[in-house]
Every structure is written in structure tokens, then in C-alpha cells.
Design a protein around this motif. Sequence first.
Motif, short mmCIF file in Angstrom:
data_model
loop_
_atom_site.label_atom_id
_atom_site.label_comp_id
_atom_site.label_asym_id
_atom_site.label_seq_id
_atom_site.Cartn_x
_atom_site.Cartn_y
_atom_site.Cartn_z
N LEU A 215 0.82 -1.20 0.00
CA LEU A 215 0.00 0.00 0.00
C LEU A 215 0.87 1.26 0.00
N LEU A 216 1.86 1.30 0.87
CA LEU A 216 2.71 2.48 0.98
C LEU A 216 3.56 2.68 -0.27
N ILE A 217 4.11 1.60 -0.79
CA ILE A 217 4.96 1.70 -1.99
C ILE A 217 4.12 2.15 -3.18
N TYR A 218 2.92 1.59 -3.30
CA TYR A 218 2.05 1.96 -4.41
C TYR A 218 1.64 3.42 -4.29
N ALA A 219 1.30 3.87 -3.07
CA ALA A 219 0.91 5.27 -2.87
C ALA A 219 2.07 6.21 -3.20
N ALA A 220 3.28 5.82 -2.80
CA ALA A 220 4.46 6.63 -3.12
C ALA A 220 4.69 6.66 -4.62
N LEU A 221 4.52 5.50 -5.28
CA LEU A 221 4.71 5.43 -6.73
C LEU A 221 3.72 6.34 -7.46
N LEU A 222 2.47 6.33 -7.03
CA LEU A 222 1.46 7.18 -7.66
C LEU A 222 1.81 8.65 -7.54
N ASN A 223 2.31 9.07 -6.38
CA ASN A 223 2.70 10.47 -6.21
C ASN A 223 3.96 10.79 -7.02
#
Length: 327
Positions: free
Chosen positions: A233-241
Amino acid sequence: MDYSRKNHYLKFKSIDDDWVYIEDFLTGETWEVRREIADFLRALNGKTDPYKINEEFSQEFVDELLDDFDEEGWLYSGQRLMSGGIGTALFTLWIPDVKIWHRIVAKIWNSLLILLCLPVFIIGVSILVRGNFPHVDHDTNLGLCYLVGLVPGLMLHELSHAAACLSDVRGNVFEFGIMIRYFLPGAYVVLDSEKIRNRFKKAQIFAAGIEMNLLLAGIFLILLKFGWLDCTLLIYAALLNGILAAFNLALIGPLDGMKIFSELLGVENIVDKAKKLIFDNEAKKILRKRGINGRAAIASCYIIVGFQLLLPLVLILNVISIMGLFN
């Protein structure tokens, strides 16, 4: 009780002791009105009884003024949902009545953003690359990843533009809201930086959203260290930003990268000028004779025009990726 409220896109400028210049920021329409009428209009904030603003105005005269203001489009309609064409709609969330404390908060926000965005992002990336964090994995919902990554990414991106603009006393913000553009969710802010003469400050206003996305990406990655939340979840959220930041850096007409580039160069309508140069063989011959600088200018024009072709492609890919959430 809600009273009449002036159109928040109106700008007021004194001409002399007796007359005031009014401009509608959206339409560009202008008027010259007597000062007492302009002062009355300016006082219509939706909370003040218009019949008590100026004791010298009779009730009949106030009624006539309000009718005239409505006909001229000087009053706020109260409509928050607006259509912007096919696949586009806007919903107003905030119409600021800018006070001094707004500018103080904006100044602090913008200063911290400039100071922290790159260090936090670099620290977050180093944590990810080293893998120095406890792996906490659950059955991650891709829709939740989009929600956690994109909602704050889009909202805070636009609010950071607003903060950067309000941090300068000559900047102003008219409206903030959410939107659907080309059937994709997003956020928007309407601001006025026309009176800001420092082009580096204006460029930073356009860069503030990108800075916020880098800061959020770094924060999400730093949270990996604590093991509180699902790593995916955190990695995906960081990737999106990170993708939001990179995408907005692109030299595409409506995006921040083009606005930053235009401000730093001090050139307006840069896409139109690049297209014109590409089809002007005589101008290209003259530039080629100037050596490497001229050839670099020609190459830049081709790059700028080429970037414009990427926007429809990226929008299509975004639609496909979002549709994949529901499969």
C-alpha cells in the motif's frame, strides 16, 4: 440567513477618489463604477445584511442595485456544480475570503514545502532501495492504493499551488474544488499571480504541486520504516505520487512543467511559437546558421510539440488502469 454575495472572481482597483475599476477574472469583462457603489458591492459577503451596509441607501435603491448587480453577473449564483464540456465537471469546495492568517499559514506551508520536499523524498527512496524496513504484507486492494495515494496527492497538489500563491501578498486565490476532467478524477484551484513580477516566484507557484507530490512520496516511503501499514500500500501510494510529479513536469500545455518552463524563459504561448517555428523553414535556416544554440532551439521546439502528443496517450492509459480496478 444567507444574504447576497458578490461574484468572487471580481477584482477591484482604484482609479481615483471617485471611481473604481472592476474586472471579472474569468471573463475579462471590465467596468468603471462610482466608489460608493463599488464599496457596497465589495461588502456583499453573504453574511452581512445588504440593507445595513450603507445607511444612506434606501431599501428601494438597494433593491435596484442588487437587481442591476445580478444582471451584470456581479453576484455569486450559489451554483457549486458546473459543467466544463464532455466528460468534464467541477464542484467548488472552498471560496476563500483571504485574511492575513491565510497568508501566514500559506507562508509557513510553502516554506516547509520548499525546505523538506527533496530531503524527505531522498530519504524515502534510500529506505526503499536498501530494503531496510519490516515487511508487512496483507491482501492489498488496488482500489485502496489508488484512494490512499491519489486523493491526498491530487488535493494537496492543488492546495500547495494555492499556498505558494498566497504566500506572496500580491497573489490571490479565488476557488478550490474537485473535478472530473476527460472522465478522470482530479482537483483544481483558480489563482491570480498576475501582479507577482518575480518570474522565479511565479515558477515556484507552478512547481509547488510537484514539490508536494515528492514530499508525499517520501513520507509514504519513510512510513515503511515503522511497519505500521501494509508495505505494498505504501509503496504503491508513493509510486502514484512520484508518477504525478513526473507527469506534471512534462512540457505539455496544461501541465505545470510547461508553465514553469514558460515562466523561467519569460515566453508566453510557447507551444504556439514552437509549432510556428517548426513549419517556418526560413526561420529554421537562420537558426541553423547560429550554430549549436540555434540547433538546440529547433530541437527544443520539436520536443515541446512532441510532448503535446503524449497527453491523449497518458489519459487513455489512465482510463485503462482505472477500469482495471473494477475487473
